[in-house]
Write a protein that holds these residues in place. Structure first.
Motif, PDB file in Angstrom:
ATOM      1  N   LEU A  59      51.506  20.883  40.768  1.00 12.14           N
ATOM      2  CA  LEU A  59      50.927  21.037  39.429  1.00 12.14           C
ATOM      3  C   LEU A  59      51.367  19.913  38.508  1.00 12.14           C
ATOM      4  O   LEU A  59      50.606  19.450  37.663  1.00 12.14           O
ATOM      5  N   MET A  60      52.601  19.476  38.644  1.00 13.43           N
ATOM      6  CA  MET A  60      53.106  18.394  37.796  1.00 13.43           C
ATOM      7  C   MET A  60      52.411  17.073  38.104  1.00 13.43           C
ATOM      8  O   MET A  60      52.153  16.285  37.205  1.00 13.43           O
ATOM      9  N   LEU A  61      52.126  16.833  39.368  1.00 13.51           N
ATOM     10  CA  LEU A  61      51.524  15.564  39.777  1.00 13.51           C
ATOM     11  C   LEU A  61      50.000  15.592  39.730  1.00 13.51           C
ATOM     12  O   LEU A  61      49.360  14.567  39.929  1.00 13.51           O
ATOM     13  N   GLY A  62      49.418  16.765  39.467  1.00 11.21           N
ATOM     14  CA  GLY A  62      47.968  16.897  39.464  1.00 11.21           C
ATOM     15  C   GLY A  62      47.310  16.093  38.350  1.00 11.21           C
ATOM     16  O   GLY A  62      47.840  15.955  37.260  1.00 11.21           O
ATOM     17  N   HIS A  63      46.134  15.548  38.657  1.00 10.60           N
ATOM     18  CA  HIS A  63      45.357  14.817  37.658  1.00 10.60           C
ATOM     19  C   HIS A  63      43.895  14.757  38.096  1.00 10.60           C
ATOM     20  O   HIS A  63      43.563  15.025  39.247  1.00 10.60           O
ATOM     21  N   GLY A  64      43.046  14.432  37.150  1.00 13.31           N
ATOM     22  CA  GLY A  64      41.624  14.261  37.463  1.00 13.31           C
ATOM     23  C   GLY A  64      40.956  15.532  37.948  1.00 13.31           C
ATOM     24  O   GLY A  64      41.158  16.610  37.393  1.00 13.31           O
ATOM     25  N   ASP A  65      40.150  15.407  39.008  1.00 18.74           N
ATOM     26  CA  ASP A  65      39.387  16.536  39.538  1.00 18.74           C
ATOM     27  C   ASP A  65      40.269  17.661  40.068  1.00 18.74           C
ATOM     28  O   ASP A  65      39.817  18.798  40.166  1.00 18.74           O
ATOM     29  N   MET A  66      41.492  17.334  40.403  1.00 17.65           N
ATOM     30  CA  MET A  66      42.401  18.350  40.914  1.00 17.65           C
ATOM     31  C   MET A  66      42.650  19.449  39.872  1.00 17.65           C
ATOM     32  O   MET A  66      42.924  20.589  40.219  1.00 17.65           O
ATOM     33  N   LEU A  67      42.544  19.090  38.599  1.00 17.81           N
ATOM     34  CA  LEU A  67      42.813  20.049  37.532  1.00 17.81           C
ATOM     35  C   LEU A  67      41.558  20.749  37.013  1.00 17.81           C
ATOM     36  O   LEU A  67      41.635  21.560  36.095  1.00 17.81           O
ATOM     37  N   LYS A  68      40.390  20.446  37.590  1.00 18.42           N
ATOM     38  CA  LYS A  68      39.135  21.071  37.151  1.00 18.42           C
ATOM     39  C   LYS A  68      39.195  22.597  37.179  1.00 18.42           C
ATOM     40  O   LYS A  68      38.745  23.239  36.235  1.00 18.42           O
ATOM     41  N   PRO A  69      39.736  23.220  38.247  1.00 13.72           N
ATOM     42  CA  PRO A  69      39.798  24.691  38.236  1.00 13.72           C
ATOM     43  C   PRO A  69      40.585  25.243  37.046  1.00 13.72           C
ATOM     44  O   PRO A  69      40.247  26.297  36.520  1.00 13.72           O
ATOM     45  N   LEU A  70      41.613  24.530  36.615  1.00 16.75           N
ATOM     46  CA  LEU A  70      42.382  24.989  35.456  1.00 16.75           C
ATOM     47  C   LEU A  70      41.573  24.877  34.173  1.00 16.75           C
ATOM     48  O   LEU A  70      41.764  25.660  33.242  1.00 16.75           O
ATOM     49  N   GLU A  71      40.680  23.901  34.105  1.00 22.39           N
ATOM     50  CA  GLU A  71      39.815  23.764  32.940  1.00 22.39           C
ATOM     51  C   GLU A  71      38.715  24.823  32.957  1.00 22.39           C
ATOM     52  O   GLU A  71      38.372  25.380  31.916  1.00 22.39           O
ATOM     53  N   GLN A  72      38.155  25.088  34.128  1.00 25.78           N
ATOM     54  CA  GLN A  72      37.061  26.052  34.238  1.00 25.78           C
ATOM     55  C   GLN A  72      37.545  27.495  34.105  1.00 25.78           C
ATOM     56  O   GLN A  72      36.829  28.346  33.596  1.00 25.78           O
ATOM     57  N   TYR A  73      38.734  27.768  34.588  1.00 29.80           N
ATOM     58  CA  TYR A  73      39.313  29.110  34.538  1.00 29.80           C
ATOM     59  C   TYR A  73      40.659  29.030  33.837  1.00 29.80           C
ATOM     60  O   TYR A  73      41.708  28.950  34.485  1.00 29.80           O
ATOM     61  N   PRO A  74      40.671  29.090  32.514  1.00 28.68           N
ATOM     62  CA  PRO A  74      41.907  28.840  31.767  1.00 28.68           C
ATOM     63  C   PRO A  74      43.009  29.883  31.984  1.00 28.68           C
ATOM     64  O   PRO A  74      44.141  29.649  31.597  1.00 28.68           O
ATOM     65  N   TYR A  75      42.699  31.004  32.626  1.00 32.72           N
ATOM     66  CA  TYR A  75      43.729  32.017  32.847  1.00 32.72           C
ATOM     67  C   TYR A  75      44.508  31.810  34.149  1.00 32.72           C
ATOM     68  O   TYR A  75      45.463  32.524  34.414  1.00 32.72           O
ATOM     69  N   ILE A  76      44.103  30.850  34.952  1.00 31.39           N
ATOM     70  CA  ILE A  76      44.812  30.598  36.211  1.00 31.39           C
ATOM     71  C   ILE A  76      46.243  30.118  35.946  1.00 31.39           C
ATOM     72  O   ILE A  76      47.194  30.654  36.521  1.00 31.39           O
ATOM     73  N   LEU A  77      46.404  29.136  35.093  1.00 34.82           N
ATOM     74  CA  LEU A  77      47.742  28.582  34.849  1.00 34.82           C
ATOM     75  C   LEU A  77      48.684  29.606  34.222  1.00 34.82           C
ATOM     76  O   LEU A  77      49.804  29.792  34.717  1.00 34.82           O
ATOM     77  N   PRO A  78      48.285  30.315  33.139  1.00 30.59           N
ATOM     78  CA  PRO A  78      49.203  31.328  32.611  1.00 30.59           C
ATOM     79  C   PRO A  78      49.514  32.429  33.621  1.00 30.59           C
ATOM     80  O   PRO A  78      50.640  32.929  33.650  1.00 30.59           O
ATOM     81  N   SER A  79      48.541  32.786  34.460  1.00 29.22           N
ATOM     82  CA  SER A  79      48.798  33.796  35.492  1.00 29.22           C
ATOM     83  C   SER A  79      49.806  33.284  36.513  1.00 29.22           C
ATOM     84  O   SER A  79      50.709  34.015  36.942  1.00 29.22           O
ATOM     85  N   PHE A  80      49.661  32.023  36.902  1.00 31.50           N
ATOM     86  CA  PHE A  80      50.614  31.409  37.827  1.00 31.50           C
ATOM     87  C   PHE A  80      52.011  31.371  37.210  1.00 31.50           C
ATOM     88  O   PHE A  80      53.004  31.681  37.872  1.00 31.50           O
ATOM     89  N   ILE A  81      52.091  31.014  35.943  1.00 34.22           N
ATOM     90  CA  ILE A  81      53.384  30.953  35.259  1.00 34.22           C
ATOM     91  C   ILE A  81      54.010  32.344  35.188  1.00 34.22           C
ATOM     92  O   ILE A  81      55.206  32.513  35.448  1.00 34.22           O
ATOM     93  N   LEU A  82      53.209  33.358  34.833  1.00 29.72           N
ATOM     94  CA  LEU A  82      53.722  34.732  34.787  1.00 29.72           C
ATOM     95  C   LEU A  82      54.221  35.172  36.159  1.00 29.72           C
ATOM     96  O   LEU A  82      55.310  35.759  36.275  1.00 29.72           O
ATOM     97  N   PHE A  83      53.442  34.892  37.201  1.00 29.23           N
ATOM     98  CA  PHE A  83      53.845  35.237  38.564  1.00 29.23           C
ATOM     99  C   PHE A  83      55.183  34.574  38.912  1.00 29.23           C
ATOM    100  O   PHE A  83      56.083  35.204  39.468  1.00 29.23           O
ATOM    101  N   GLN A  84      55.325  33.309  38.547  1.00 29.06           N
ATOM    102  CA  GLN A  84      56.563  32.605  38.861  1.00 29.06           C
ATOM    103  C   GLN A  84      57.737  33.139  38.041  1.00 29.06           C
ATOM    104  O   GLN A  84      58.852  33.257  38.554  1.00 29.06           O
TER     105      GLN A  84
END
Length: 103
Positions: free
Chosen positions: A65-90
């Motif tokens: 996640l830290m090294l991600g850039h460009g198209d790799m981060l598209k899912p996080l832009e399209q589904y904004p709840y993925i990252l907070p859900s991942f953070i909560l899970f962690q």
């Protein structure tokens, strides 16, 4: 504040001032500082070997996640709840392992 982007506001009603050093813009530095902070906390609170392993493994798991850039981060832009859900899970996993291995 050290790791966060420069977007932490003192008030939701104010655009300025904003806080955060923006080290997230430098992923390798971000990784090293977060790992060193985790190891420092482990040392300071006298954690055991298993807890140190969990700290290192979880930091390595964050690396894509830290090294991600460009198209790799598209899912996080399209589904904004993925990252907070991942953070909560962690966070919940981290609490569990701290509870389990800090005895």
């Amino acid at each position: 504040m050290i790791f966060h982007e420069k977007d932490i506001r003192l008030s939701p009603f104010s655009e300025t001032p904003v806080w955060g050093w923006g080290i997230i813009d430098h992923p390798l530095l971000n990784f090293v500082l977060e790992l060193m902070y985790g190891i420092f906390c482990w040392w300071y609170f006298k954690g055991n070997k298993n807890l140190l392993i969990v700290i290192v493994v979880f930091n390595i798991m964050d690396l894509p996640l830290m090294l991600g850039h460009g198209d790799m981060l598209k899912p996080l832009e399209q589904y904004p709840y993925i990252l907070p859900s991942f953070i909560l899970f962690q966070i919940l996993n981290t609490w569990y392992f701290i509870w389990r291995y800090s005895r």
